[in-house]
Design an enzyme around this catalytic site. Sequence first.
Site: not given
Length: 410
Positions: A179, A181-183
């Site tokens: 992920g 786009g989050d990390i």
Amino acid sequence: MTDNAAPFGALADIKIIDLTQMLAGPFGTMLLADHGATVIKVEPPAGDLTRPGGPFREDDTQRVLGGYFQSVDRNKYSICLDLKTEKGREAFKLLVRDADAVVENFRAGVMERLGLSYEVLRDINPRLVYGALRGFGDTRTGASPYLDWPAFDVVAQAMGGIMAITGPDPATPTKVGPGVGDIIPGMMLGFGVLAAIHHAKQTGEGQFVDVAMTDAVLAVCERMIWQNSVQGVVPGPEGNHHPFLCPFGMFPAKDGFVTIAAQQDAFFATLCRELGDEQLGADPRFDSREGRKANRLALIDELSERTGAFTKAELMTRLGGKIPFGPVMDITEVLASDHFKAREMLVDVENPGTTPVTIAGVPIKMTRTPGRVSRRAPILGEHTRQVLLDAGACEAEVDAIMRDHVPVKF
């Protein structure tokens, strides 16, 4: 925070009040907790949205800590407060008085509606750093037309550009596995908050730190920006190889795949020799860096034919340590790797209701102030009483708050 854990790490003098949920924000505060910061996770009575989702082991008799939550909320403390109530908000303000930072990843306007905006909290603690992570940022630093849009990892990957340059061919943009786009935004949030705390400790002045998920993803796609500016191209997916370096990518083996980065002349000569085909290195199409770039598709085919004749282990023996090389490893191979064992990147943590679970270790190593996974993730509200007492509430006040903020059992 008073507990049985001894202080450790370079950030042992820092206190973070953490309102973040899911992956992006918690990953950023995890980085700080891994290096000793006191991170107090403030959760509503229902807990972080990831708590009930697990996943849990089949034999887990308590189901209070799932793998997802254990991984990114280790080393933290949990306090249960309902910020929609006056008691909850007043208790939260107590925590802010001596905090170095408050961090949240709500949609824009949520904290303002609760009466807990940065400006309100700054009046309580002028040196407070306020970190916000949202899909498209905050009006305080730049008003995006998408300000009110909700966002998760896949949205940030799409709009931040990374999907447009990832995939097996130009027609198939592809989501990156982890992920990111989050990390990636979480990592940048951790850095930004820490930089602002450094400034506040020098000047006594706090500030608002704003990270947009889409901005963070775009920042790591920096190559496509300058490629468009310098070369006038619109980069697309390049599969498992580099657009202008060769060989630089993934190649087949008998039992899987390996990666090779031998674009330099010396490395390429070594590669051909160790694969038993020095004539390939003398081929006029491939005997220079520019030639390998111009004929990269043909070279990829030629090398794939040769690497495919060996197993990953055989290629590791031939190429490991001689050129930039590495096998593509799945989790079973990672768990068996002497490298990751030596680097303490596989850590077992206690898991109530079942045997210990394994999570990723701390990647940033320090010789004088090493970080570590010191303790498992907290059970919902596990530290409410002690945190509030440490913040200056009396026993009667804590009892009243805890009566009104009973954690939900899921």
